[in-house]
Design a protein around this motif. Structure first.
Motif, PDB file in Angstrom:
ATOM      1  N   GLU A 234       1.179  12.120   5.353  1.00 56.39           N
ATOM      2  CA  GLU A 234       0.196  11.736   4.376  1.00 56.39           C
ATOM      3  C   GLU A 234       0.024  10.106   4.316  1.00 56.39           C
ATOM      4  OE1 GLU A 234       1.661  13.900   0.830  1.00 56.39           O
ATOM      5  OE2 GLU A 234      -0.165  13.134  -0.177  1.00 56.39           O
ATOM      6  N   LEU A 235       1.389   9.470   4.479  1.00 55.25           N
ATOM      7  CA  LEU A 235       1.412   8.047   4.435  1.00 55.25           C
ATOM      8  C   LEU A 235       0.744   7.644   5.555  1.00 55.25           C
ATOM      9  CD1 LEU A 235       5.185   7.721   3.203  1.00 55.25           C
ATOM     10  CD2 LEU A 235       2.886   6.556   2.124  1.00 55.25           C
ATOM     11  N   SER A 236       0.955   8.049   6.802  1.00 50.97           N
ATOM     12  CA  SER A 236       0.512   7.601   8.218  1.00 50.97           C
ATOM     13  C   SER A 236      -0.984   7.956   8.333  1.00 50.97           C
ATOM     14  CB  SER A 236       1.215   8.255   9.503  1.00 50.97           C
ATOM     15  OG  SER A 236       0.819   9.516   9.822  1.00 50.97           O
ATOM     16  N   SER A 237      -1.661   8.868   7.814  1.00 50.13           N
ATOM     17  CA  SER A 237      -2.973   8.865   7.768  1.00 50.13           C
ATOM     18  C   SER A 237      -4.005   8.278   6.679  1.00 50.13           C
ATOM     19  CB  SER A 237      -3.338  10.385   7.996  1.00 50.13           C
ATOM     20  OG  SER A 237      -3.256  10.960   6.491  1.00 50.13           O
TER      21      SER A 237
ATOM     22  N   ARG B 118       0.865  -1.264  -0.059  1.00 53.55           N
ATOM     23  CA  ARG B 118       0.167   0.288  -0.071  1.00 53.55           C
ATOM     24  C   ARG B 118       0.853   1.299   0.013  1.00 53.55           C
ATOM     25  NH1 ARG B 118      -3.362  -1.318   4.912  1.00 53.55           N
ATOM     26  NH2 ARG B 118      -4.283   0.686   4.767  1.00 53.55           N
ATOM     27  N   ILE B 119       1.874   1.179   0.738  1.00 57.19           N
ATOM     28  CA  ILE B 119       3.020   2.342   0.624  1.00 57.19           C
ATOM     29  C   ILE B 119       3.310   2.779  -0.915  1.00 57.19           C
ATOM     30  CG2 ILE B 119       5.139   3.178   1.169  1.00 57.19           C
ATOM     31  CD1 ILE B 119       4.654   1.649   4.076  1.00 57.19           C
ATOM     32  N   LEU B 120       3.763   1.762  -1.299  1.00 56.21           N
ATOM     33  CA  LEU B 120       4.215   1.591  -2.988  1.00 56.21           C
ATOM     34  C   LEU B 120       3.258   2.301  -3.873  1.00 56.21           C
ATOM     35  CD1 LEU B 120       6.471  -1.476  -3.291  1.00 56.21           C
ATOM     36  CD2 LEU B 120       7.191   0.948  -3.091  1.00 56.21           C
ATOM     37  N   GLU B 121       2.006   1.949  -3.617  1.00 61.84           N
ATOM     38  CA  GLU B 121       0.789   2.221  -4.334  1.00 61.84           C
ATOM     39  C   GLU B 121       0.758   3.732  -4.079  1.00 61.84           C
ATOM     40  OE1 GLU B 121      -1.756  -1.958  -4.697  1.00 61.84           O
ATOM     41  OE2 GLU B 121      -2.581  -0.212  -3.380  1.00 61.84           O
TER      42      GLU B 121
ATOM     43  N   SER C 141       1.342   4.611  12.759  1.00 59.20           N
ATOM     44  CA  SER C 141       2.030   5.855  13.121  1.00 59.20           C
ATOM     45  C   SER C 141       3.207   6.322  12.132  1.00 59.20           C
ATOM     46  CB  SER C 141       2.628   5.405  14.438  1.00 59.20           C
ATOM     47  OG  SER C 141       3.757   4.475  14.051  1.00 59.20           O
ATOM     48  N   ARG C 142       3.795   7.475  12.330  1.00 54.11           N
ATOM     49  CA  ARG C 142       4.916   7.712  11.451  1.00 54.11           C
ATOM     50  C   ARG C 142       6.171   6.780  11.766  1.00 54.11           C
ATOM     51  NH1 ARG C 142       4.883  13.992  10.767  1.00 54.11           N
ATOM     52  NH2 ARG C 142       6.772  13.636   9.399  1.00 54.11           N
ATOM     53  N   THR C 143       6.257   6.666  12.905  1.00 58.73           N
ATOM     54  CA  THR C 143       7.532   5.586  13.070  1.00 58.73           C
ATOM     55  C   THR C 143       7.183   4.250  12.123  1.00 58.73           C
ATOM     56  OG1 THR C 143       7.446   6.404  15.354  1.00 58.73           O
ATOM     57  CG2 THR C 143       8.874   4.571  14.831  1.00 58.73           C
ATOM     58  N   ALA C 144       5.904   3.710  12.345  1.00 61.59           N
ATOM     59  CA  ALA C 144       5.655   2.563  11.544  1.00 61.59           C
ATOM     60  C   ALA C 144       6.098   2.781  10.092  1.00 61.59           C
ATOM     61  CB  ALA C 144       4.211   2.181  11.744  1.00 61.59           C
ATOM     62  N   VAL C 145       5.737   4.009   9.552  1.00 63.42           N
ATOM     63  CA  VAL C 145       5.889   4.213   8.171  1.00 63.42           C
ATOM     64  C   VAL C 145       7.274   4.352   7.889  1.00 63.42           C
ATOM     65  CG1 VAL C 145       5.749   6.164   6.196  1.00 63.42           C
ATOM     66  CG2 VAL C 145       3.871   5.747   7.660  1.00 63.42           C
ATOM     67  N   TRP C 146       8.094   4.756   8.618  1.00 58.61           N
ATOM     68  CA  TRP C 146       9.689   4.948   8.392  1.00 58.61           C
ATOM     69  C   TRP C 146      10.260   3.390   8.400  1.00 58.61           C
ATOM     70  CZ3 TRP C 146      13.926   3.959  11.909  1.00 58.61           C
ATOM     71  CH2 TRP C 146      15.042   4.472  11.354  1.00 58.61           C
ATOM     72  N   LYS C 147       9.789   2.584   9.649  1.00 60.95           N
ATOM     73  CA  LYS C 147      10.259   1.406   9.489  1.00 60.95           C
ATOM     74  C   LYS C 147      10.053   0.509   8.221  1.00 60.95           C
ATOM     75  CE  LYS C 147       9.215  -2.044  12.419  1.00 60.95           C
ATOM     76  NZ  LYS C 147       8.357  -2.628  13.382  1.00 60.95           N
ATOM     77  N   HIS C 148       8.785   0.562   7.763  1.00 64.31           N
ATOM     78  CA  HIS C 148       8.570   0.150   6.438  1.00 64.31           C
ATOM     79  C   HIS C 148       9.293   0.501   5.258  1.00 64.31           C
ATOM     80  CE1 HIS C 148       5.312  -2.795   7.526  1.00 64.31           C
ATOM     81  NE2 HIS C 148       5.366  -1.972   8.332  1.00 64.31           N
ATOM     82  N   ILE C 149       9.492   1.777   5.363  1.00 64.60           N
ATOM     83  CA  ILE C 149      10.464   2.503   4.341  1.00 64.60           C
ATOM     84  C   ILE C 149      12.043   1.992   4.167  1.00 64.60           C
ATOM     85  CG2 ILE C 149      11.595   4.809   3.221  1.00 64.60           C
ATOM     86  CD1 ILE C 149       8.853   5.770   3.069  1.00 64.60           C
ATOM     87  N   LYS C 150      12.512   1.664   5.661  1.00 67.94           N
ATOM     88  CA  LYS C 150      13.918   0.900   5.753  1.00 67.94           C
ATOM     89  C   LYS C 150      13.658  -0.462   5.191  1.00 67.94           C
ATOM     90  CE  LYS C 150      16.586   0.452   9.599  1.00 67.94           C
ATOM     91  NZ  LYS C 150      16.612   0.394  11.053  1.00 67.94           N
TER      92      LYS C 150
END
Ligand code: BTN
Length: 337
Positions: A36-39, A19-22, A44-53
């Motif tokens: 935007e990604l987290s909402s 879903r992040i890639l989409e 959470s934004r930390t979770a988004v950052w972890k997934h980008i990693k």
């Protein structure tokens, strides 16, 4: 949490990474903020950052734009649902993708899923197989990251005796995709090998579940040697093998090839359902390399030699024996004499 591959999980539900890639794709190379990604994803934004990693670790490249967010710069050549389906426009094939980093055999997985009711158009893909199945009980060499191993579930309204037509259809689609991606001109060796420059570049293994008068489903199994190097082929091959990279002298994008193949399969399946088998048969014959050739066909302990006179509608090879009789050969290994 599922990752980009539906690893060992056959439900096909989307992962957070997908879903992040989409969301990045929707922005077409633009910047997406962490907010935007987290909402949008409800994390959470930390979770988004972890997934980008995690995505970076498998080859996605992002740049961080201070005070704005991230930009997706490039994607790796990996066979995952988010990538294969990006920009793919098909009618039936690819309604659902199940992708594995490694599995036993995509045919085995697809067969089980079809038995449990998976819909037509489901595609199973693996980066590697440890029990890759070839024809006549042989193994199919399936090292990771270089080739395409995929199986499609079809539910055509045909009789079991017509099932071989789908093998011809898949061979035609494979040759089309190869020509589109590489300009090479592959030929077909009966029953279902695709050759380039005399070497086998693709093999097809179709398996069926049927009743007397009805096909329940067909699994089309397709293996294509895309970027395989010479040293990755086993030494004990019966016939010469090759890969698209060996034939063209350059790496071929596995993702682009997969999309081209699925599009060709979808087009030819649509034509088959609408207009019947004739056009598929004509295209198959135009790629058939063996008409008029002297061959030997070996099956189990039997072997017969003769001249190839074509194929019939059930997919049998028509062989004129030396005594003048024309034999219908249903299975076997062919050697050109
Ligand atoms: C042949 O012997 O020529 C047929 C090879 C078919 C290999 C493909 S790879 C994807 C699918 N899964 C399998 O286990 N086999 C087929």
């Amino acid at each position: 949490m599922k990752d980009l591959f539906a690893q060992g999980n056959e439900t096909g539900e989307k992962s957070l990474d997908q879903r992040i890639l989409e969301l990045f794709r929707e922005k077409k190379g633009g910047v997406v903020s962490g907010e935007e990604l987290s909402s949008a994803l409800g994390v959470s934004r930390t979770a988004v950052w972890k997934h980008i990693k995690t995505l970076k670790a498998i080859g996605y490249r992002f740049t961080a734009i201070p005070a704005q967010g991230y930009r997706l710069v490039s994607s790796p050549d990996i066979l995952v649902p988010a990538e294969i389906s990006s920009g793919l426009v098909t009618r039936r094939i690819g309604r659902r993708f199940i992708c594995f980093r490694e599995t036993e055999s995509t045919n085995m997985v697809a067969f089980r899923m079809a038995e449990e009711g998976a819909e037509e158009g489901t595609v199973v893909v693996a980066e590697a197989q440890h029990l890759g199945k070839g024809r006549l009980g042989r193994r199919w060499e399936s090292p990771p990251g270089v080739n395409l191993y995929c199986s499609l579930i079809l539910r055509p309204p045909i009789l079991p005796t017509q099932a071989a037509q789908l093998t011809f259809l898949s061979a035609v689609a494979v040759t089309r995709a190869i020509t589109e991606m590489t300009l090479l001109q592959p030929v077909i060796k009966w029953p279902n090998d695709v050759l380039v420059g005399g070497g086998k570049v693709a093999g097809l293994l179709n398996e069926m579940s049927a009743e007397t008068e009805k096909v329940n489903f067909i699994v089309l199994g397709i293996g294509i040697n895309i970027n395989m190097r010479r040293d990755q082929f086993p030494n004990d091959l019966r016939h010469p093998a090759t890969s698209l990279a060996l034939e063209t002298g350059r790496e071929v994008s596995r993702l682009e090839f997969t999309r081209a193949l699925l599009t060709a399969l979808d087009d030819s399946y649509d034509a088959y359902l609408t207009n019947g088998y004739d056009t598929i048969r004509e295209e198959w014959l135009s790629r058939f390399s063996m008409n008029g050739r002297e061959v030997r066909v070996t099956f189990q302990n039997n072997s017969q030699a003769g001249m190839v006179m074509g194929i019939d509608d059930d997919g049998a090879l028509l062989l004129r024996l030396h005594d003048g009789r024309v034999e219908r050969v249903l299975a076997g290994d062919v050697t050109i004499l």
